[in-house]
Scaffold this motif. Structure first.
Motif, short mmCIF file in Angstrom:
data_model
loop_
_atom_site.label_atom_id
_atom_site.label_comp_id
_atom_site.label_asym_id
_atom_site.label_seq_id
_atom_site.Cartn_x
_atom_site.Cartn_y
_atom_site.Cartn_z
N GLY A 55 0.81 -1.21 0.00
CA GLY A 55 0.00 0.00 0.00
C GLY A 55 0.84 1.26 0.00
N TYR A 56 0.34 2.28 -0.70
CA TYR A 56 1.09 3.53 -0.80
C TYR A 56 1.13 4.29 0.52
N SER A 57 0.16 4.07 1.41
CA SER A 57 0.11 4.84 2.64
C SER A 57 1.28 4.53 3.55
N THR A 58 1.85 3.31 3.47
CA THR A 58 2.95 2.92 4.33
C THR A 58 4.30 3.01 3.64
N LEU A 59 4.34 3.41 2.37
CA LEU A 59 5.61 3.52 1.67
C LEU A 59 6.35 4.78 2.12
N ASP A 60 7.68 4.67 2.20
CA ASP A 60 8.45 5.86 2.52
C ASP A 60 8.50 6.78 1.31
N PRO A 61 8.89 8.03 1.48
CA PRO A 61 8.85 8.97 0.34
C PRO A 61 9.72 8.56 -0.83
N ASN A 62 10.89 7.97 -0.57
CA ASN A 62 11.77 7.57 -1.67
C ASN A 62 11.14 6.48 -2.52
N VAL A 67 8.08 4.70 -7.45
CA VAL A 67 6.91 4.10 -8.10
C VAL A 67 6.26 5.10 -9.05
N TRP A 68 6.07 6.33 -8.60
CA TRP A 68 5.43 7.32 -9.46
C TRP A 68 6.33 7.74 -10.61
N THR A 69 7.63 7.73 -10.42
CA THR A 69 8.54 8.00 -11.54
C THR A 69 8.43 6.93 -12.60
N GLU A 298 2.94 -2.98 -9.06
CA GLU A 298 3.11 -4.09 -8.12
C GLU A 298 4.57 -4.39 -7.82
N HIS A 299 5.46 -4.25 -8.80
CA HIS A 299 6.82 -4.76 -8.64
C HIS A 299 7.89 -3.69 -8.55
N VAL A 300 7.62 -2.46 -8.92
CA VAL A 300 8.67 -1.44 -8.84
C VAL A 300 9.06 -1.19 -7.39
N ALA A 301 8.08 -1.22 -6.47
CA ALA A 301 8.39 -1.05 -5.05
C ALA A 301 9.31 -2.16 -4.56
N MET A 302 9.07 -3.40 -5.00
CA MET A 302 9.93 -4.50 -4.60
C MET A 302 11.35 -4.33 -5.14
N ILE A 303 11.47 -3.88 -6.40
CA ILE A 303 12.80 -3.67 -6.98
C ILE A 303 13.55 -2.58 -6.24
N TRP A 304 12.85 -1.48 -5.93
CA TRP A 304 13.49 -0.40 -5.18
C TRP A 304 13.90 -0.86 -3.78
#
Length: 322
Positions: A55-62, A67-69, A298-304
């Motif tokens: 979820g985006y609410s718990t993601l840190d700013p980086n 993800v948005w980039t 779904e997967h960019v957050a995991m890669i980062w």
């Protein structure tokens, strides 16, 4: 006899000493027992967990920025070309370069202001396309690693392992095809094709066509390979069929190859038909890339997150000496 030392001194009765009373001097304790070095408490360096939060609410700013980039870069693959075509086609129609007998995309950005606008717009889109191909390469690696965990529990283990092996090979070939397509599409935008109504065409038709042929062919094969990779991952996981998006990708990739064949097969017979095939091919490729948004989300957050684990901020780079 009168000496005070005539009689021996009285014997002192020795009483047993209890262990509690057998207390030694602190100096004697220090001499007998070596001084022990006090251990400092181990300070653990906080490291991120192995899985990112959902979820985006718990993601840190980086991570949210990453993800948005990725979404913005993927969106520029199809938004920038469509916006560029919306600008250069009216300019080319007004100048008379595009008419009912010749309305190729390359004709719209052939000369004048349209050539400059088209070079910038399609150049940005081509670079974004290459970046998305690199992200897709990493996503496939993540999917293949997940599928490798469940290979041993599949009904046909040999088939699952063969599917993973082929997927790894095709993924490596596909990134090379994306690079070839990137260079060739740049070449097709750089060398104008020339007006067919002019005798010498005032262009580089002999250079433009090989670049366009190689670029479109590489792109068509690339999206077919990506769809095939998804199919092989489904086989490795033991799934017989995919979702509706998988079916749409198969249809789009197969139709794009048909449009490529039709474009160059009818080039010498009918320019309007060939131009229609080219525009259909461009639209199909853009639709295919637009279908990746859910997968990127779904997967960019995991890669980062894995990059953060591999290269944490608390580790400093120390160059090798000599």
């Amino acid at each position: 006899s009168s000496s005070p030392h005539a009689f021996p001194p009285p014997r002192l009765r020795r009483h047993p000493v209890s262990p509690a009373m057998d207390v030694k001097h602190p100096y004697e304790q220090q001499q007998q027992q070596p001084q022990q070095r006090q251990r400092q408490p181990f300070r653990r360096i906080p490291r991120p967990p192995s899985k990112p939060p959902k979820g985006y609410s718990t993601l840190d700013p980086n991570m949210r920025c990453a993800v948005w980039t990725a979404h913005c870069v993927l969106g520029s693959v199809y938004v920038v070309p469509l916006a560029t075509m919306a600008v250069i086609y009216p300019i080319a129609i007004e100048s008379g370069r595009v008419w009912e007998g010749d309305f190729f995309v390359s004709s719209a950005l052939d000369e004048g202001v349209g050539h400059g606008i088209g070079a910038v717009g399609f150049g940005v889109a081509i670079e974004a396309l290459m970046l998305c191909a690199m992200v897709r390469f990493l996503i496939v690696r993540v999917l293949l690693r997940r599928a490798d965990v469940t290979v041993e529990v599949q009904t046909d283990v040999k088939l699952a392992k063969d599917a993973l092996s082929w997927a790894h090979t095709i993924n490596a070939i596909a990134i090379v095809l994306a690079l070839v397509s990137n260079v060739c599409l740049f070449g097709a935008c750089a060398f104008n094709v020339g007006d067919p109504r002019v005798e010498n065409k005032n262009g580089y038709f002999g250079i433009h066509i090989p670049f366009a042929l190689t670029g479109f062919l590489s792109m068509s094969i690339y999206i077919i390979f990506q769809t095939l990779i998804d199919e092989l991952i489904l086989i490795a996981r033991g799934n017989s069929t995919g979702d509706y998006m998988h079916v749409i990708r198969w249809f789009v990739s197969a139709t794009s190859l048909f449009c490529f064949i039709g474009m160059f097969a009818t080039l010498t017979h009918s320019l309007p038909i060939s131009a229609s095939f080219e525009i259909a091919l461009v639209v199909l490729v853009l639709i295919y890339y637009a279908s990746w948004h859910a997968q990127f989300n779904e997967h960019v957050a995991m890669i980062w997150w894995r990059l953060c684990i591999a290269f944490p901020d608390h580790q400093e780079y120390v160059p090798l000496q000599g």
